[in-house]
Design a protein around this motif. Sequence first.
Motif, PDB file in Angstrom:
ATOM      1  N   MET A 150      63.397  85.328  48.741  1.00  0.00           N
ATOM      2  CA  MET A 150      62.397  85.407  49.802  1.00  0.00           C
ATOM      3  C   MET A 150      62.447  84.177  50.725  1.00  0.00           C
ATOM      4  O   MET A 150      61.644  84.041  51.618  1.00  0.00           O
ATOM      5  N   GLY A 151      63.369  83.263  50.459  1.00  0.00           N
ATOM      6  CA  GLY A 151      63.483  82.047  51.258  1.00  0.00           C
ATOM      7  C   GLY A 151      63.385  80.812  50.380  1.00  0.00           C
ATOM      8  O   GLY A 151      63.026  80.897  49.211  1.00  0.00           O
ATOM      9  N   ASP A 152      63.717  79.693  50.949  1.00  0.00           N
ATOM     10  CA  ASP A 152      63.703  78.425  50.220  1.00  0.00           C
ATOM     11  C   ASP A 152      62.481  77.614  50.637  1.00  0.00           C
ATOM     12  O   ASP A 152      62.014  77.706  51.765  1.00  0.00           O
ATOM     13  N   PHE A 153      61.967  76.825  49.702  1.00  0.00           N
ATOM     14  CA  PHE A 153      60.858  75.933  50.021  1.00  0.00           C
ATOM     15  C   PHE A 153      60.859  74.756  49.069  1.00  0.00           C
ATOM     16  O   PHE A 153      61.526  74.780  48.045  1.00  0.00           O
ATOM     17  N   GLU A 154      60.120  73.721  49.449  1.00  0.00           N
ATOM     18  CA  GLU A 154      60.031  72.535  48.607  1.00  0.00           C
ATOM     19  C   GLU A 154      58.632  71.953  48.672  1.00  0.00           C
ATOM     20  O   GLU A 154      57.897  72.173  49.631  1.00  0.00           O
ATOM     21  N   VAL A 155      58.285  71.244  47.614  1.00  0.00           N
ATOM     22  CA  VAL A 155      56.987  70.577  47.542  1.00  0.00           C
ATOM     23  C   VAL A 155      57.195  69.163  47.008  1.00  0.00           C
ATOM     24  O   VAL A 155      58.152  68.888  46.298  1.00  0.00           O
ATOM     25  N   THR A 156      56.286  68.276  47.369  1.00  0.00           N
ATOM     26  CA  THR A 156      56.269  66.923  46.834  1.00  0.00           C
ATOM     27  C   THR A 156      55.286  66.888  45.675  1.00  0.00           C
ATOM     28  O   THR A 156      54.143  67.300  45.819  1.00  0.00           O
ATOM     29  N   LEU A 157      55.743  66.457  44.528  1.00  0.00           N
ATOM     30  CA  LEU A 157      54.886  66.361  43.344  1.00  0.00           C
ATOM     31  C   LEU A 157      54.219  64.993  43.361  1.00  0.00           C
ATOM     32  O   LEU A 157      54.883  63.971  43.341  1.00  0.00           O
ATOM     33  N   ARG A 158      52.910  64.974  43.404  1.00  0.00           N
ATOM     34  CA  ARG A 158      52.152  63.731  43.515  1.00  0.00           C
ATOM     35  C   ARG A 158      51.867  63.175  42.124  1.00  0.00           C
ATOM     36  O   ARG A 158      50.810  63.392  41.554  1.00  0.00           O
ATOM     37  N   GLU A 159      52.832  62.442  41.601  1.00  0.00           N
ATOM     38  CA  GLU A 159      52.694  61.842  40.277  1.00  0.00           C
ATOM     39  C   GLU A 159      51.581  60.809  40.228  1.00  0.00           C
ATOM     40  O   GLU A 159      50.992  60.578  39.174  1.00  0.00           O
ATOM     41  N   ASP A 160      51.267  60.218  41.375  1.00  0.00           N
ATOM     42  CA  ASP A 160      50.204  59.220  41.409  1.00  0.00           C
ATOM     43  C   ASP A 160      48.821  59.866  41.321  1.00  0.00           C
ATOM     44  O   ASP A 160      47.887  59.272  40.800  1.00  0.00           O
ATOM     45  N   LEU A 161      48.677  61.098  41.791  1.00  0.00           N
ATOM     46  CA  LEU A 161      47.381  61.775  41.770  1.00  0.00           C
ATOM     47  C   LEU A 161      47.203  62.707  40.570  1.00  0.00           C
ATOM     48  O   LEU A 161      46.091  62.882  40.084  1.00  0.00           O
ATOM     49  N   MET A 162      48.292  63.337  40.135  1.00  0.00           N
ATOM     50  CA  MET A 162      48.220  64.308  39.040  1.00  0.00           C
ATOM     51  C   MET A 162      49.343  64.078  38.039  1.00  0.00           C
ATOM     52  O   MET A 162      50.284  64.871  37.934  1.00  0.00           O
ATOM     53  N   PRO A 163      49.300  62.989  37.289  1.00  0.00           N
ATOM     54  CA  PRO A 163      50.418  62.654  36.407  1.00  0.00           C
ATOM     55  C   PRO A 163      50.632  63.666  35.278  1.00  0.00           C
ATOM     56  O   PRO A 163      51.769  63.962  34.919  1.00  0.00           O
TER      57      PRO A 163
END
Length: 76
Positions: free
Chosen positions: A31-44
């Motif tokens: 369905m397409g490509d996507f990416e996300v940034t994982l916020r390790e500082d906010l949700m470890p």
Amino acid sequence: MKALRIFIIFIFIASFNLIWSQSIARWYTSMGDFEVTLREDLMPITTGNFLDLTNSNFYDDLIFHRVIADFMIQDG
């Protein structure tokens, strides 16, 4: 003055590390490509769980059964 300079350098280094220590997850789907940034500082814990599941190949060949364009995907 020297203490202020050391404090500013410390803040700069801490900020730099926070920005560059984040992980990026990329999905390549039919369905397409996507990416996300994982916020390790906010949700470890959540980020750690996601990375553990990813590294154990949990998400390989997973079927997304609900797709709403530009909003969300849901897998089973």
